[in-house]
Design a protein around this motif. Structure first.
Motif, PDB file in Angstrom:
ATOM      1  N   ARG A   3       0.819  -1.213   0.000  1.00 32.03           N
ATOM      2  CA  ARG A   3       0.000   0.000   0.000  1.00 32.03           C
ATOM      3  C   ARG A   3       0.853   1.263   0.000  1.00 32.03           C
ATOM      4  O   ARG A   3       0.447   2.293  -0.508  1.00 32.03           O
ATOM      5  CB  ARG A   3      -0.879   0.030   1.247  1.00 32.03           C
ATOM      6  N   ARG A   5       3.186   4.099  -0.830  1.00 33.92           N
ATOM      7  CA  ARG A   5       3.592   4.677  -2.118  1.00 33.92           C
ATOM      8  C   ARG A   5       5.099   4.527  -2.347  1.00 33.92           C
ATOM      9  O   ARG A   5       5.540   4.228  -3.461  1.00 33.92           O
ATOM     10  CB  ARG A   5       3.176   6.147  -2.175  1.00 33.92           C
ATOM     11  N   LEU A  81      -1.487  -2.728  -4.244  1.00 34.68           N
ATOM     12  CA  LEU A  81      -2.857  -2.284  -4.039  1.00 34.68           C
ATOM     13  C   LEU A  81      -3.196  -1.285  -5.128  1.00 34.68           C
ATOM     14  O   LEU A  81      -2.485  -0.296  -5.301  1.00 34.68           O
ATOM     15  CB  LEU A  81      -3.011  -1.636  -2.656  1.00 34.68           C
ATOM     16  N   TYR A  82      -4.251  -1.545  -5.890  1.00 37.80           N
ATOM     17  CA  TYR A  82      -4.712  -0.624  -6.926  1.00 37.80           C
ATOM     18  C   TYR A  82      -5.812   0.248  -6.327  1.00 37.80           C
ATOM     19  O   TYR A  82      -6.840  -0.271  -5.885  1.00 37.80           O
ATOM     20  CB  TYR A  82      -5.332  -1.386  -8.098  1.00 37.80           C
ATOM     21  N   GLU A  83      -5.593   1.534  -6.322  1.00 36.73           N
ATOM     22  CA  GLU A  83      -6.607   2.482  -5.864  1.00 36.73           C
ATOM     23  C   GLU A  83      -6.820   3.525  -6.962  1.00 36.73           C
ATOM     24  O   GLU A  83      -6.212   4.593  -6.932  1.00 36.73           O
ATOM     25  CB  GLU A  83      -6.179   3.149  -4.564  1.00 36.73           C
ATOM     26  N   PRO A  84      -7.671   3.228  -7.947  1.00 40.19           N
ATOM     27  CA  PRO A  84      -7.828   4.107  -9.107  1.00 40.19           C
ATOM     28  C   PRO A  84      -8.259   5.538  -8.770  1.00 40.19           C
ATOM     29  O   PRO A  84      -7.970   6.456  -9.525  1.00 40.19           O
ATOM     30  CB  PRO A  84      -8.906   3.412  -9.949  1.00 40.19           C
ATOM     31  N   LYS A  85      -8.926   5.738  -7.656  1.00 48.06           N
ATOM     32  CA  LYS A  85      -9.393   7.089  -7.303  1.00 48.06           C
ATOM     33  C   LYS A  85      -8.314   7.921  -6.609  1.00 48.06           C
ATOM     34  O   LYS A  85      -8.489   9.115  -6.433  1.00 48.06           O
ATOM     35  CB  LYS A  85     -10.638   7.001  -6.432  1.00 48.06           C
ATOM     36  N   ASP A  86      -7.203   7.290  -6.241  1.00 52.46           N
ATOM     37  CA  ASP A  86      -6.092   8.003  -5.578  1.00 52.46           C
ATOM     38  C   ASP A  86      -5.039   8.334  -6.637  1.00 52.46           C
ATOM     39  O   ASP A  86      -4.353   7.436  -7.136  1.00 52.46           O
ATOM     40  CB  ASP A  86      -5.493   7.121  -4.486  1.00 52.46           C
ATOM     41  N   GLN A  88      -2.070   9.615  -6.526  1.00 51.37           N
ATOM     42  CA  GLN A  88      -0.694   9.207  -6.203  1.00 51.37           C
ATOM     43  C   GLN A  88      -0.517   7.709  -6.383  1.00 51.37           C
ATOM     44  O   GLN A  88       0.496   7.258  -6.908  1.00 51.37           O
ATOM     45  CB  GLN A  88      -0.328   9.631  -4.784  1.00 51.37           C
ATOM     46  N   ASN A  89      -1.494   6.925  -5.964  1.00 55.12           N
ATOM     47  CA  ASN A  89      -1.418   5.485  -6.157  1.00 55.12           C
ATOM     48  C   ASN A  89      -1.464   5.160  -7.644  1.00 55.12           C
ATOM     49  O   ASN A  89      -0.708   4.320  -8.127  1.00 55.12           O
ATOM     50  CB  ASN A  89      -2.559   4.789  -5.408  1.00 55.12           C
ATOM     51  N   ARG A  90      -2.352   5.819  -8.360  1.00 57.57           N
ATOM     52  CA  ARG A  90      -2.469   5.590  -9.806  1.00 57.57           C
ATOM     53  C   ARG A  90      -1.140   5.845 -10.504  1.00 57.57           C
ATOM     54  O   ARG A  90      -0.690   5.050 -11.327  1.00 57.57           O
ATOM     55  CB  ARG A  90      -3.550   6.524 -10.367  1.00 57.57           C
TER      56      ARG A  90
END
Length: 179
Positions: A3, A5, A81-86, A88-90
């Motif tokens: 998770r 970054r 962890l894929y978090e498309p709405k974040d 920075q994660n994207r």
């Protein structure tokens, strides 16, 4: 599940990604063994292994001297962890996927020069791209087959083996889908 970054971004290097994949696939390994498998000079790996250690993705389990160090992944089967709405994660996950694509191309080029089987039941080299409208059921079938391939790789992991080491890279994405 990764998770953090900074951990995700640590994998945005084809060499570091190859190190993680190799350690997951063949088990704890010395720097010399890692270098032989991924076809990189051993002295080029220390920098990358230090970054992976600092991000708590690998740990040193043996060897007081750097040249004798043995490394292992901190947790088996690391997954992002894929978090498309974040955003920075994207951005971080996308950089790792770009790294995967560069590493896959490098492995393909290296294998294409050798005596690699390109036909038959034991074919070793593939590259393909298909585009199609898929129903929900067809998408489920594709995902089941992809999961089966990953499960085959996971169950084939061995610490020591004379069998060749293979890498599987794939991407599945919808065309033109955005919110």
């Amino acid at each position: 599940m990764i998770r953090d970054r900074k951990q995700i971004l640590a994998l945005a290097s084809p060499v570091r990604l190859a190190l993680i994949d190799t350690l997951e696939g063949v088990g704890p390994s010395s720097v010399a063994r890692l270098a032989a498998i991924i076809d990189v000079r051993p002295d080029a790996l220390y920098y990358h292994l230090r970054i992976l250690e600092a991000r708590r993705l690998v740990s040193r389990i043996g060897g007081a001297e750097a040249s004798q160090a043995v490394f292992k992944v901190v947790e088996p089967s690391l997954k992002l962890l894929y978090e498309p709405k974040d955003p920075q994660n994207r951005e971080a996950v996308t950089r790792v996927v770009a790294s995967m694509a560069r590493a896959a191309l490098r492995a393909f080029r290296a294998a294409f020069r050798g005596r690699t089987r390109v036909t038959g039941k034991r074919r070793e080299l593939w590259a393909a791209q298909q585009t199609a409208h898929l129903t929900a059921a067809e998408l489920e079938t594709v995902n089941r087959h992809l999961r089966e391939m990953l499960d085959t790789f996971a169950s084939a992991r061995r610490d020591e083996s004379d069998e060749p080491v293979y890498v599987l890279t794939f991407m599945l994405s919808p065309y033109g889908k955005s919110e």
